[in-house]
Enzyme design. Structure first.
Site, PDB file in Angstrom:
ATOM      1  CB  VAL A 111      58.234  -1.841   4.631  1.00 55.05           C
ATOM      2  CG1 VAL A 111      58.214  -0.357   4.249  1.00 55.05           C
ATOM      3  CG2 VAL A 111      59.406  -2.144   5.552  1.00 55.05           C
ATOM      4  N   GLY A 112      54.726  -1.275   4.772  1.00 55.38           N
ATOM      5  CA  GLY A 112      53.606  -0.910   3.916  1.00 55.38           C
ATOM      6  C   GLY A 112      53.706   0.531   3.476  1.00 55.38           C
ATOM      7  CG  ASN A 113      52.272   1.773  -0.298  1.00 59.32           C
ATOM      8  OD1 ASN A 113      53.196   2.188  -0.968  1.00 59.32           O
ATOM      9  ND2 ASN A 113      51.608   0.671  -0.617  1.00 59.32           N
ATOM     10  CG  ASN A 118      50.890   2.710   9.676  1.00 61.58           C
ATOM     11  OD1 ASN A 118      51.342   3.826   9.930  1.00 61.58           O
ATOM     12  ND2 ASN A 118      49.606   2.433   9.785  1.00 61.58           N
ATOM     13  CG  ASP A 171      51.464  -6.646   1.025  1.00 59.76           C
ATOM     14  OD1 ASP A 171      51.752  -7.051  -0.121  1.00 59.76           O
ATOM     15  OD2 ASP A 171      50.634  -5.737   1.225  1.00 59.76           O
ATOM     16  CG  ASP A 201      46.775  -6.852   4.809  1.00 60.56           C
ATOM     17  OD1 ASP A 201      46.476  -5.988   5.658  1.00 60.56           O
ATOM     18  OD2 ASP A 201      47.946  -7.203   4.590  1.00 60.56           O
ATOM     19  CB  THR A 235      48.076   1.736   1.846  1.00 60.79           C
ATOM     20  OG1 THR A 235      48.968   1.994   2.935  1.00 60.79           O
ATOM     21  CG2 THR A 235      47.919   2.995   1.024  1.00 60.79           C
ATOM     22  CB  THR A 245      29.445  17.120   7.044  1.00 61.91           C
ATOM     23  OG1 THR A 245      28.421  18.002   6.573  1.00 61.91           O
ATOM     24  CG2 THR A 245      30.336  16.738   5.878  1.00 61.91           C
TER      25      THR A 245
END
Length: 256
Positions: A7-9, A11, A109, A129, A132, A184
């Site tokens: 569980v990441g911030n 995904n 993680d 890694d 986020t 841009t």
């Protein structure tokens, strides 16, 4: 079968193992507002779409850097699988000798990645890694976790430009055709992609000097590792399943 959650911030990556074989994996948005029932429906659909029988799951392990999502996830495990999950944190056996000033401050993680990389590559290592946050972790030849670097991730930087610079648009993170861009959107993309490739090269160069070992292997992982790897030769390997494999190995150390 073993179900693993990273569980990441931004995904959440799920994988299901039959023994040591990863038979399926999925990436979904991390949403602390989802209930256990919403996760139940979503995850059941993922299993069904891959033709994997969720009722065969008999073990679960979770690594999370998002405390707010844990209540729903743990309730999902109990309600839909009848399993109390193993959660990576203090008291869990990892076999990792952590040299951080306060080992409890090392993200779950980063620990999981280190466990997998040491088992697989058996070298002094630098693990990058691309999540986020972009993290750089140094592993000694003795398998000690020495510490590392934390930098804003590519998506965070892109979003900050959009939010803080009123005339700059939100862009898709892809490699532009050139570095001297004439619009841009491409200019922002060039800054993000080539800028992070350059960041990797400089940080790895300095970490290798400090490690003082010519045998250091550099392992990239995370959602954007493959794209950055096409712009620099600093990474020896890109290993997209590193975190999932680390979770499996930590479960094996603790299942008794």
């Amino acid at each position: 079968m073993l179900l693993v959650f990273d569980v990441g911030n931004t995904n959440m990556v799920l994988g299901v193992y039959d023994g040591s074989k990863l038979i399926s994996d999925w990436r979904i948005n991390t949403d602390p507002n989802k209930t256990s029932d919403e996760y139940g429906v979503l995850i059941k659909n993922l299993f069904d779409s891959s033709k994997v029988d969720m009722t065969l799951v008999d073990s679960i392990i979770i690594s999370s850097v998002v405390p707010a999502v844990m209540h729903s996830l743990e309730n999902f495990c109990m309600k839909y699988c009848g399993i109390s999950p193993l959660v990576v944190g203090p008291g869990i056996k990892t076999g990792l000798n952590i040299k951080y000033d306060d080992p409890k401050m090392v993200g779950a993680d980063r620990i999981v990645n280190a466990v997998a990389a040491i088992a697989k590559y058996k070298k002094p290592l630098i693990i990058i890694d691309f999540g986020t946050a972009t993290t750089y972790c140094a592993i000694s030849g003795k398998g000690e976790y020495l510490g590392g670097v934390i930098a804003p991730g590519i998506k965070i930087s892109s979003e900050a430009l959009f939010q803080k610079a009123s005339k700059l648009p939100r862009v898709e993170i892809v490699k532009p055709e050139c570095i001297i861009c004439k619009d841009t959107i491409s200019s922002i993309q060039a800054g993000l992609v080539y800028g992070y490739a350059g960041q990797c090269e400089k940080i790895v160069e300095l970490m290798k000097e400090e490690l003082g070992d010519d045998e250091v292997l550099v392992i990239g992982t995370g959602g954007l590792a493959n794209m950055i790897a096409t712009q620099t030769d600093v990474m020896d390997y890109v290993d997209g399943d590193l975190t999932l494999e680390g979770l499996r190995l930590i479960y094996e150390k603790n299942k008794a």
